[in-house]
Write a protein that holds these residues in place. Structure first.
Motif, PDB file in Angstrom:
ATOM      1  N   ALA A  87       0.632  -1.266  -0.024  1.00 49.19           N
ATOM      2  CA  ALA A  87       0.041   0.018   0.085  1.00 49.19           C
ATOM      3  C   ALA A  87       0.872   1.143   0.045  1.00 49.19           C
ATOM      4  N   LEU A  88       1.967   1.198   0.723  1.00 51.45           N
ATOM      5  CA  LEU A  88       2.953   2.354   0.813  1.00 51.45           C
ATOM      6  C   LEU A  88       3.689   2.545  -0.693  1.00 51.45           C
ATOM      7  N   MET A  89       4.613   1.687  -1.111  1.00 48.17           N
ATOM      8  CA  MET A  89       5.322   1.631  -2.034  1.00 48.17           C
ATOM      9  C   MET A  89       4.499   1.313  -3.427  1.00 48.17           C
ATOM     10  N   GLY A  90       3.390   0.987  -3.581  1.00 50.46           N
ATOM     11  CA  GLY A  90       2.724   0.611  -4.548  1.00 50.46           C
ATOM     12  C   GLY A  90       3.244  -0.812  -5.404  1.00 50.46           C
ATOM     13  N   ASP A  91       2.481  -1.092  -6.324  1.00 53.00           N
ATOM     14  CA  ASP A  91       2.914  -2.160  -7.119  1.00 53.00           C
ATOM     15  C   ASP A  91       2.751  -2.216  -8.520  1.00 53.00           C
ATOM     16  N   LYS A  92       3.821  -1.880  -9.353  1.00 54.54           N
ATOM     17  CA  LYS A  92       3.969  -1.454 -10.616  1.00 54.54           C
ATOM     18  C   LYS A  92       3.174  -2.577 -11.387  1.00 54.54           C
ATOM     19  N   ASP A  98       0.442  -4.365 -10.859  1.00 55.34           N
ATOM     20  CA  ASP A  98      -0.895  -4.370 -10.767  1.00 55.34           C
ATOM     21  C   ASP A  98      -1.117  -2.942 -10.827  1.00 55.34           C
ATOM     22  N   ASN A  99      -0.417  -1.975 -11.035  1.00 54.61           N
ATOM     23  CA  ASN A  99      -0.756  -0.472 -11.125  1.00 54.61           C
ATOM     24  C   ASN A  99      -1.424  -0.202  -9.598  1.00 54.61           C
ATOM     25  N   ILE A 100      -1.034  -0.630  -8.624  1.00 48.52           N
ATOM     26  CA  ILE A 100      -1.439  -0.108  -7.447  1.00 48.52           C
ATOM     27  C   ILE A 100      -0.693   1.204  -7.264  1.00 48.52           C
ATOM     28  N   PRO A 101      -1.240   2.145  -6.992  1.00 49.80           N
ATOM     29  CA  PRO A 101      -0.556   3.524  -7.016  1.00 49.80           C
ATOM     30  C   PRO A 101       0.487   3.622  -5.969  1.00 49.80           C
ATOM     31  N   GLY A 102       0.162   3.147  -4.550  1.00 49.97           N
ATOM     32  CA  GLY A 102       0.776   3.416  -3.484  1.00 49.97           C
ATOM     33  C   GLY A 102       1.025   5.175  -3.232  1.00 49.97           C
ATOM     34  N   VAL A 103       1.867   5.222  -2.274  1.00 47.75           N
ATOM     35  CA  VAL A 103       2.010   6.800  -1.853  1.00 47.75           C
ATOM     36  C   VAL A 103       3.121   7.489  -2.614  1.00 47.75           C
ATOM     37  N   PRO A 104       2.956   8.639  -3.500  1.00 48.58           N
ATOM     38  CA  PRO A 104       3.867   9.123  -4.391  1.00 48.58           C
ATOM     39  C   PRO A 104       5.074   9.542  -3.263  1.00 48.58           C
ATOM     40  N   GLY A 105       6.306   9.031  -4.086  1.00 45.41           N
ATOM     41  CA  GLY A 105       7.503   9.365  -3.173  1.00 45.41           C
ATOM     42  C   GLY A 105       7.980   8.621  -2.192  1.00 45.41           C
TER      43      GLY A 105
END
Length: 918
Positions: free
Chosen positions: A181-186, A188-195
């Motif tokens: 959730a924090l770093m995202g997952d490219k 699956d295109n899970i956005p995460g927290v930018p930065g």
């Protein structure tokens, strides 16, 4: 399912893509030009799994076509992925066909991903105490890992358990969702927290805990030592909604409403004809040759006696089969000379009253064992020693209390020998109970699980030699070349387990005392209790079934009338249409597909809100369950020889020390409803007897008073006050005589709720009041009973320090989640820490009472029989002229079972059925 082999759940979609890309450069094709690389790769992985887990049921789960609930949450979910390549698309159906031909169940569920189906099935298996291996290459699955669930990747030959997840990701399984959730997952295109990249996410989670913990104190982020930490709180605050959305997207759902359950996962015989056709189409030559030669790649060769005797394992095992009088005499002499020997029976049935001996096995030293076959009757079976004469020869040894024996679940073996007139004595140790006392939650306590955990050995499983399903052989039908090593291993492994476990128990004096003074002496008590059984009135149950059928029919018609049409009350789809489309009831919860839920808890909430149709449906379901589970089934469970119902009591199942029972489960016979209580009326004594029920009164509250030392509670019990009325007077600040029934009812909910760790929210729901009011009641309770608060706080802290809690008698319950960073798991462990000493102490007390009463009954010819144990209650069948004696003696034994700082109180009742006596 069995508890000796894990359930295998294969992430078919993960392997589909990985096999395709792994084989892409090789561009494998048959002579017709059709691509075959992915088919070969997936098939090879499934064959490998079948070989590695020969006793397991294997299911393969694929993604279904179409969108899922995640697409509704986030339109961009997986939107960057290119469409499936044509060469891969062409291989999907052949893969599905091969999976089915291998006899493996194949599932795909619309509206959710394969991950969610796997998560739900794995959760269901875990709740039933079954181990699960998830075969996948998907890192997201690491969030599912727990003590029962592991991941295996057959392509890389890696296994991830809890320790492996920590090593690979730097975090425990419960924080994997937070990481994604924090770093995202490219992928699956899970956005995460930018930065926030992986290093930053790890720094946050390793230092501060979960996302919830991080957002509860963002200022703490500034104190961390990573680049950009000073500005990170603002970034996290600005993107909180994105983090929450990412958390939802990354979470594998483990509560999908499925039409299938783990009990539906059964491997079927391999369809070799279809498989051969498919392999020929794909041109998999080595596998074609294997099938045409008649070899089944999923079946391992059985272990032969010769294999064992020529060092099948590094150690030199000597397993004998006793077929001559000389060999029998040699082993009898060896057993008589031994300080202790391991002993096991092989039988015709798991039903302890019906089972007959097929053979006996023994071990005196590790690696050396013997099997004495007595009743193998398959065609071509070798001559065996005389059944009756040989048992008669063994009887003095088996009945000698000085000839010490160790076994695995010897209660069962004692039953079987009693069926042949042999009263097994000298039961010194039981490895099942040793494991249970040492750590009730570390593992299941069957021999296969214990061998794997404590000895690192994989044993021969019964299905290895007997087969599966309807064609499974009984032990007397199994050849000696297979039965011998299996039976010898049982005795050998049991002895090795004893030598491993017993020193561990002796190292902790309190556990040795629990084992020696409670669990081992209880074994023959339960043995007698089970054989006594209980008499039931079959005719009365049949009348109740008829009455229930009438009420069920009436409720069905009432449901039709309210709905304005006929429909299937068991169909979620039809129920959904009527409740939400036609009647427009409020939607309290949705399914993963976005449909209004008809789950039982949702229907109960709607019923509680006063909606007529849900109320009728819940009544219908309740009565239907009573009918199918009790009034219809109990008569079928009457033993034909004894005319009574005989349950099985289990010592090594519950975490806290309580007994459980099955076939039938006497612990769950309902008492809160009139219909449920009526079932107890069918439990009746034999002619000339009465039923006597003796029940500890409020024993867990008394134990709370003892453990907490609270002065007010101790005084209330010492003065013989109604504890719920006393609590009501304290909380509502009224005189004892002025306490209303409603106030007493509320106080009772508080008294019992707090010892089970109930929250203010839970109490508000139970009492039907506002949460703030419930919180006020609880605060007042702790003001009036400060010793209770002090006990709870101290117990939590001590549990966090030690990792376990103890009962009054020294039984331990380990709490592996007590320091978990996952808030829900930690809170559950904290509630368990508070309740387990009370529930476990209550279990220990009634066990002590049962042991002492059993000894009294054994030494005196009273005609009184102990026939049931249900939670804090004992039930006896008593001759009418012995009622006064029984009441006096049984009450004293139960009161004297423990010395607490408050008096134990026993309620006693007598009647012509269990309901009257209760």
């Amino acid at each position: 399912m069995t508890q000796s082999a894990p359930l295998i759940l294969v992430d078919g979609s993960s392997y589909l893509y990985r096999a395709f890309h792994a084989m892409y450069n090789a561009d494998l094709r048959n002579s017709a030009g059709e691509p075959t690389g992915a088919v070969r790769g997936v098939t090879a992985m499934l064959r490998r799994l079948a070989k590695d887990y020969p006793d397991s049921h294997i299911a393969v789960i694929f993604d279904a076509k179409g969108k899922t609930f995640r697409d509704e949450l986030f339109a961009e979910y997986k939107s960057q992925r290119p469409p499936m390549p044509d060469d891969l698309r062409a291989q999907v159906q052949p893969i599905h066909d091969i999976v089915r031909a291998m006899g493996l169940p194949l599932f795909s569920v619309e509206g959710v991903e394969a991950d969610d189906v796997i998560g739900t099935l794995a959760q269901e298996a875990t709740e039933k105490g079954l181990d699960v291996v998830i075969s996948t290459g998907d890192k997201d699955m690491a969030q599912l890992v727990n003590q029962h669930i592991t991941l295996v990747n057959t392509m890389t030959e890696t296994v991830l358990d809890i320790k492996g997840v920590k090593q690979k990701f730097g975090l425990p399984p419960e924080l994997i969702i937070d990481l994604l959730a924090l770093m995202g997952d490219k992928a699956d295109n899970i956005p995460g927290v930018p930065g926030v990249g992986e290093k930053t996410a790890l720094a946050l989670l390793q230092n501060l805990g979960s996302i919830k913990d991080i957002y509860s104190d963002l200022e703490a982020v500034r104190t961390l030592d990573f680049r950009g930490a000073k500005k990170m709180p603002e970034k996290l605050a600005e993107n909180k909604e994105m983090a929450e959305l990412s958390y939802q997207l990354a979470t594998i759902k483990c509560d999908v409403e499925l039409d299938l359950h783990i009990d539906d996962i059964r491997n079927q015989p391999q369809d070799n004809a279809t498989l051969l056709r498919l392999f020929k189409q794909m041109e998999f030559r080595s596998w074609i040759n294997e099938l045409e030669s008649g070899d089944d790649p999923r079946v391992e060769a059985p272990v032969k006696v010769a294999d064992v005797e020529v060092n099948a394992e590094p150690e030199n095992k000597i397993y004998d089969i006793i077929l001559t009088e000389q060999a029998l005499d040699d082993w009898l002499s060896k057993l008589k000379a031994a300080d202790l020997f391991a002993f096991d029976t092989e039988t015709t049935s798991l039903n302890y009253l019906q089972a007959k001996v097929v053979g006996l096995s023994f071990a005196v030293t590790p690696g050396e064992a013997a099997y004495l076959p007595l009743a193998h009757d398959y065609p071509g079976a070798p001559d065996q020693l005389s059944f009756e004469q040989t048992l008669a020869k063994f009887k003095p040894l088996l009945e000698d209390p000085k000839a010490l024996k160790v076994g695995q679940n010897l209660k069962y073996d004692r039953h079987v020998l009693l069926n042949h007139g042999i009263d097994l004595q000298g039961i010194a140790h039981d490895t099942m109970l040793q494991s249970y006392v040492l750590d009730s939650t570390a593992t299941r306590h069957d021999m296969d699980s214990l061998a794997e955990k404590y000895l690192g050995k994989t044993t021969i499983h019964f299905e290895d030699i007997a087969g599966k399903g309807k064609k499974q052989l009984t032990f007397n039908e199994i050849g000696l070349e297979e039965a011998g090593p299996y039976a010898c291993e049982d005795a050998d492994i049991t002895l090795q387990l004893h030598q491993k476990l017993w020193p561990k128990i002796q190292a902790i004096p309190s556990l040795e005392k629990v084992y020696r003074e409670l669990e081992m002496p209880l074994l023959p008590v339960l043995n007698t209790l089970e054989r006594n059984g209980v008499h039931i009135d079959i005719f009365m149950l049949q009348q109740q079934s008829d009455a229930l059928a009438h009420d069920i029919d009436r409720l069905e018609k009432e449901a039709y009338e309210i709905a304005g049409q006929k429909f299937n009350l068991g169909s979620p789809k039809q129920l959904q249409e009527i409740l939400y489309d036609k009647q427009e009831l409020p939607v309290l919860k949705k399914t993963p597909k976005g449909q209004p839920s008809t789950a039982e808890n949702v229907l109960q909430d709607l019923a509680d809100q006063g909606y007529p149709l849900p109320q009728v449906i819940m009544q219908y379901r309740s009565l239907s369950k009573l009918k199918s589970t009790y009034t219809d089934k109990l008569p079928q469970q009457v033993n034909q020889q004894t005319g009574r119902v005989h349950t099985s009591y289990h010592q090594a199942v519950t975490a806290t020390g309580r007994l459980s029972s099955s076939d039938p489960n006497l612990q769950n016979i309902p008492i809160r409803t009139e219909t449920g209580r009526r079932i107890r009326e069918a439990f009746v004594p034999e002619k000339g007897f009465k039923l006597l029920a003796a029940d500890y009164s409020q024993i867990e509250l008394r134990i709370m008073a003892h453990l907490s030392g609270d002065a007010s509670l101790l005084k209330a019990f010492a003065d013989g006050e109604d504890i719920h009325r006393h609590t009501a007077a304290e909380i509502f600040d009224v005189a004892l005589d002025d306490v209303s029934n409603d106030q007493r009812r509320s106080a009772k909910a508080i008294n019992f709720g707090l010892i089970y760790g109930m929250s203010a929210h839970g109490l508000s729901v139970q009492l039907g009041i506002e949460r703030h009011q419930a919180a006020k009641y609880m605060e007042t309770y702790f003001e009036r009973y400060p010793g209770v608060r002090h006990y709870m706080d101290n117990t939590r802290e001590q549990a966090k320090k030690d990792g376990y809690v103890e009962t009054i008698f020294g039984r331990r319950l380990y709490l592996p989640e007590i320091n978990s960073s996952n808030g829900l798991r930690r809170q559950y462990a904290e509630r368990t820490a508070i309740n387990a000493p009370m529930q476990g102490s209550a279990a220990d007390i009634i066990k002590r009472a049962m042991i002492n009463i059993h000894q009294w009954l054994s030494e005196n010819d009273t005609g009184i029989h102990m026939i049931m144990q249900v939670h804090d209650e004992l039930v006896f069948e008593v001759p009418e002229d012995k009622l006064e004696l029984a009441q006096k003696e049984i009450e004293q034994f139960m009161i004297q079972a423990a010395e607490l700082n408050v008096p134990l109180e026993v309620g006693m009742g007598v009647g012509d059925n269990w309901e009257q006596a209760h």
